[in-house]
Design a protein around this motif. Structure first.
Motif, short mmCIF file in Angstrom:
data_model
loop_
_atom_site.label_atom_id
_atom_site.label_comp_id
_atom_site.label_asym_id
_atom_site.label_seq_id
_atom_site.Cartn_x
_atom_site.Cartn_y
_atom_site.Cartn_z
N UNK A 92 0.80 -1.22 0.00
CA UNK A 92 0.00 0.00 0.00
C UNK A 92 0.84 1.28 0.00
N UNK A 93 2.12 1.16 -0.26
CA UNK A 93 2.97 2.34 -0.36
C UNK A 93 2.76 3.02 -1.71
N UNK A 94 3.09 4.31 -1.77
CA UNK A 94 2.82 5.10 -2.97
C UNK A 94 3.40 4.50 -4.26
N UNK A 95 4.68 4.11 -4.30
CA UNK A 95 5.18 3.56 -5.58
C UNK A 95 4.39 2.34 -6.05
N UNK A 96 4.09 1.45 -5.14
CA UNK A 96 3.32 0.26 -5.52
C UNK A 96 1.91 0.63 -5.97
N UNK A 97 1.28 1.59 -5.28
CA UNK A 97 -0.07 2.02 -5.65
C UNK A 97 -0.06 2.66 -7.04
N UNK A 98 0.93 3.50 -7.31
CA UNK A 98 1.01 4.14 -8.63
C UNK A 98 1.24 3.11 -9.73
N UNK A 99 2.09 2.14 -9.48
CA UNK A 99 2.37 1.11 -10.47
C UNK A 99 1.10 0.31 -10.78
N UNK A 100 0.28 0.06 -9.77
CA UNK A 100 -0.98 -0.66 -10.00
C UNK A 100 -1.92 0.14 -10.91
N UNK A 101 -1.81 1.46 -10.87
CA UNK A 101 -2.68 2.32 -11.66
C UNK A 101 -2.22 2.45 -13.11
N UNK A 102 -0.96 2.15 -13.36
CA UNK A 102 -0.39 2.30 -14.70
C UNK A 102 -0.42 0.97 -15.45
N UNK A 103 -0.33 1.05 -16.76
CA UNK A 103 -0.19 -0.20 -17.51
C UNK A 103 1.26 -0.65 -17.43
N UNK A 104 1.54 -1.78 -18.02
CA UNK A 104 2.89 -2.34 -17.90
C UNK A 104 3.74 -2.09 -19.15
N UNK A 105 3.40 -1.06 -19.90
CA UNK A 105 4.12 -0.79 -21.14
C UNK A 105 5.16 0.32 -20.98
N UNK A 106 5.98 0.18 -19.96
CA UNK A 106 7.05 1.14 -19.71
C UNK A 106 8.38 0.42 -19.72
N UNK A 107 9.41 1.18 -20.03
CA UNK A 107 10.77 0.65 -20.00
C UNK A 107 11.71 1.77 -19.61
N UNK A 108 12.90 1.40 -19.19
CA UNK A 108 13.91 2.38 -18.79
C UNK A 108 15.18 2.11 -19.58
#
Length: 182
Positions: free
Chosen positions: A61-77
């Motif tokens: 329930x931390x912010x990074x995990x919550x934000x990742x749940x809201x985004x799709x998985x089509x990101x890369x670095x």
């Protein structure tokens, strides 16, 4: 148009730097685990990575995990360069329409949290990495990834230890950066 040659990085471990409470070294390899890249990270990134590695359920329930749940998985670095001792990293969506720069340690953290792939430009990876030795207890950190404060301390230690070959290399790196800043 030339396709950029890149290497996908794999997180291996994070280790404390002996004698420093504030810094750690992140060890990454290519997917075949043939070559390794060592990167220094600060206490904050170290804490966040260790939390995800050892207490993942506490992070749900931390912010990074919550934000990742809201985004799709089509990101890369992508690690695309090195400037003044800092790797240059960009996070982008798959269409490259949206992007943001990140610190290297945060990119590793996001890779662990979200599973977004982390790539490095191939020639940069080959230049900065060393053969991977899983059983080795030591990590090498390229001097061109150290900040100026660490470089100056390393230079003084090399002089004190009469390690003139290392002192010469460190002095050359400091000189190169000072010339680039002009």
């Amino acid at each position: 148009m030339n396709k950029l040659l890149r290497v996908q990085l794999r997180f291996e471990t994070i280790r404390s730097i002996m004698g420093s409470d504030e810094l750690s070294v992140i060890l990454l390899t290519d997917l075949s685990r043939q070559r390794a890249l060592s990167v220094v990270c600060d206490e904050q990134v170290t804490r966040q990575i260790l939390l995800r590695l050892h207490a993942r359920q506490q992070c749900e329930n931390l912010l990074p995990e919550a934000l990742v749940k809201m985004l799709d998985d089509h990101y890369q670095m992508m690690v695309y360069g090195l400037h003044n001792g800092q790797y240059q990293v960009v996070l982008s969506d798959s269409s490259f329409k949206r992007s943001a720069r990140l610190r290297f340690g945060d990119a590793v953290w996001l890779n662990i949290v979200a599973g977004y792939p982390l790539y490095m430009e191939q020639s940069l990876f080959l230049h900065q990495s060393l053969p991977f030795e899983e059983e080795s207890g030591q990590l090498a950190i390229p001097i061109n990834t150290m900040d100026m404060e660490r470089l100056n301390r390393l230079l003084q230690k090399a002089i004190d230890d009469e390690n003139y070959e290392l002192a010469s290399k460190v002095r050359d790196e400091i000189k190169r950066r000072n010339e680039n800043d002009r």
